[in-house]
Scaffold this motif. Sequence first.
Motif, PDB file in Angstrom:
ATOM      1  N   LYS A  14       0.782  -1.233   0.000  1.00  0.00           N
ATOM      2  CA  LYS A  14       0.000   0.000   0.000  1.00  0.00           C
ATOM      3  C   LYS A  14       0.815   1.286   0.000  1.00  0.00           C
ATOM      4  O   LYS A  14       0.257   2.368  -0.036  1.00  0.00           O
ATOM      5  CB  LYS A  14      -0.968   0.006   1.190  1.00  0.00           C
ATOM      6  CG  LYS A  14      -2.103  -1.003   1.047  1.00  0.00           C
ATOM      7  CD  LYS A  14      -2.926  -0.699  -0.177  1.00  0.00           C
ATOM      8  CE  LYS A  14      -4.004  -1.734  -0.414  1.00  0.00           C
ATOM      9  NZ  LYS A  14      -4.757  -1.483  -1.655  1.00  0.00           N
ATOM     10  N   GLY A  15       2.118   1.185   0.079  1.00  0.00           N
ATOM     11  CA  GLY A  15       2.941   2.392  -0.029  1.00  0.00           C
ATOM     12  C   GLY A  15       2.661   3.390   1.074  1.00  0.00           C
ATOM     13  O   GLY A  15       2.638   3.062   2.256  1.00  0.00           O
ATOM     14  N   ARG A  16       2.401   4.650   0.698  1.00  0.00           N
ATOM     15  CA  ARG A  16       2.232   5.713   1.687  1.00  0.00           C
ATOM     16  C   ARG A  16       0.987   5.523   2.546  1.00  0.00           C
ATOM     17  O   ARG A  16       0.898   6.077   3.648  1.00  0.00           O
ATOM     18  CB  ARG A  16       2.163   7.072   0.981  1.00  0.00           C
ATOM     19  CG  ARG A  16       3.471   7.480   0.314  1.00  0.00           C
ATOM     20  CD  ARG A  16       3.337   8.834  -0.342  1.00  0.00           C
ATOM     21  NE  ARG A  16       4.591   9.244  -0.972  1.00  0.00           N
ATOM     22  CZ  ARG A  16       4.746  10.379  -1.650  1.00  0.00           C
ATOM     23  NH1 ARG A  16       3.721  11.230  -1.763  1.00  0.00           N
ATOM     24  NH2 ARG A  16       5.906  10.672  -2.200  1.00  0.00           N
ATOM     25  N   ASN A  17      -0.004   4.781   2.059  1.00  0.00           N
ATOM     26  CA  ASN A  17      -1.229   4.550   2.833  1.00  0.00           C
ATOM     27  C   ASN A  17      -1.112   3.355   3.774  1.00  0.00           C
ATOM     28  O   ASN A  17      -2.071   3.039   4.483  1.00  0.00           O
ATOM     29  CB  ASN A  17      -2.413   4.297   1.878  1.00  0.00           C
ATOM     30  CG  ASN A  17      -2.819   5.551   1.141  1.00  0.00           C
ATOM     31  OD1 ASN A  17      -2.716   6.641   1.676  1.00  0.00           O
ATOM     32  ND2 ASN A  17      -3.277   5.390  -0.092  1.00  0.00           N
ATOM     33  N   ARG A  18       0.026   2.729   3.791  1.00  0.00           N
ATOM     34  CA  ARG A  18       0.171   1.496   4.563  1.00  0.00           C
ATOM     35  C   ARG A  18      -0.146   1.682   6.043  1.00  0.00           C
ATOM     36  O   ARG A  18      -0.790   0.842   6.670  1.00  0.00           O
ATOM     37  CB  ARG A  18       1.595   0.974   4.387  1.00  0.00           C
ATOM     38  CG  ARG A  18       1.915  -0.289   5.150  1.00  0.00           C
ATOM     39  CD  ARG A  18       3.246  -0.817   4.661  1.00  0.00           C
ATOM     40  NE  ARG A  18       3.827  -1.777   5.565  1.00  0.00           N
ATOM     41  CZ  ARG A  18       4.952  -2.445   5.321  1.00  0.00           C
ATOM     42  NH1 ARG A  18       5.602  -2.208   4.192  1.00  0.00           N
ATOM     43  NH2 ARG A  18       5.427  -3.310   6.181  1.00  0.00           N
ATOM     44  N   GLY A  19       0.288   2.799   6.617  1.00  0.00           N
ATOM     45  CA  GLY A  19       0.035   3.049   8.032  1.00  0.00           C
ATOM     46  C   GLY A  19      -1.437   3.055   8.370  1.00  0.00           C
ATOM     47  O   GLY A  19      -1.853   2.527   9.414  1.00  0.00           O
ATOM     48  N   LYS A  20      -2.249   3.645   7.502  1.00  0.00           N
ATOM     49  CA  LYS A  20      -3.700   3.684   7.739  1.00  0.00           C
ATOM     50  C   LYS A  20      -4.278   2.275   7.775  1.00  0.00           C
ATOM     51  O   LYS A  20      -5.094   1.945   8.651  1.00  0.00           O
ATOM     52  CB  LYS A  20      -4.378   4.497   6.633  1.00  0.00           C
ATOM     53  CG  LYS A  20      -5.888   4.609   6.788  1.00  0.00           C
ATOM     54  CD  LYS A  20      -6.546   5.199   5.557  1.00  0.00           C
ATOM     55  CE  LYS A  20      -6.720   4.145   4.470  1.00  0.00           C
ATOM     56  NZ  LYS A  20      -7.558   4.610   3.334  1.00  0.00           N
TER      57      LYS A  20
END
Length: 397
Positions: A14-20
């Motif tokens: 998920k790249g940059r959205n992985r944390g969410k």
Amino acid sequence: MRVLVCHYHEIALKGRNRGKFERLLVERLLQVVGDEHIRSIKRARGIILAELTPRGERRRDALARRLQYVYGAAYFAFAVRAKLTIPAITRAACSLIAAEQGATFRITARRACKQFPYSSQEVNEKVGASVVRRLGKKVQLTNPDIECSIEIRESEALLYTKKIRGGGGLPVGSTGKGLVLLSGGIDSPVAAARMMRRGMEIAAVHFHSIPHTSPASIEKVRALCGVLARAQGSIRLFLVPFADIQRAIVASGAKEKFRVLFYRRMMLRIAGALAHRAGAAALITGENLGQVASQTLENIAVIAKAVDNPILRPLLGFDKEEIIREAEALGTFPISSLPDEDCCSLFVPAHPATKAAAAAVQEEEQKIAVADLVNQAVSRAEEEEREAQWEEKEKAR
């Protein structure tokens, strides 16, 4: 004391959205497993680690049965911890393997911490040699009786011999919300679970024809929501009386062969209005191409024209045996198999249309007071919040 290790797959892409996605997975894991079973939980690189309470440690078998409902997780393991030294890792591996039945084994090490002085292969060789020497078991790399996984992390090693399959896909709530038309049969609960696996939170609507049919379908749907809610805590359920609409359609004089299509189109309109109330962006059905007269390609297209809402049909290309297997794994099949009376079995024509034309259906439908009937049904819809239900034998432990 074991630690619960959660591995995911799709979230890692998920790249940059992985944390969410990771944060939502943590929320769903806590929800499914229960706060009383987890002392603390944290995200580490590529995994989630949950410290079990003493109660959670005692109930590991029961918790393992819950983990299939954690969508977004690829697999879990109850791991033991060891210091980052070969002797400590070897002692932990020998203890785990000695507790398992079998004459053959393999060591599968994965080195997430590249500062550890030994490669994964060297860990395999060193620990494996000690197991052979101490326990007298034989190495077998293909289909061994026992596989001991070793994860070399930044501050510790995690070891386990059993993997527990998670729900896969994405965490519930990560891709929006849908309203499933839940009939009480085998297909629609599986369709709901399929979309939950793709990250959708769900609400449900059920149409009934009481007093012309028994209340059995309502009790079935409540029970089905109890199973589906295991993945998201609770489910908002709408119960819609449909008998008056059916009587009005029969009394309208509209062509009998289109009657089931009228029913289905009315259901979609009502569901669309309730979806707006529930904050759901899409409708979900258990439709399966060619399964019944209303599910031919032509009739599916005609029915869909009744609403503007996106309609998701995750089972369209499945055969019945595939759906039954998924229902059995999900835990809904025994409930769906209980006898009841579907509302669409009321006032069914002897010869329903199988390849209806949209223009012909819409022309006949003008004889029906569609808007009034939809508004009436929406205003009479009852709402319930159905909580997750787990097996009684599990609760008692």
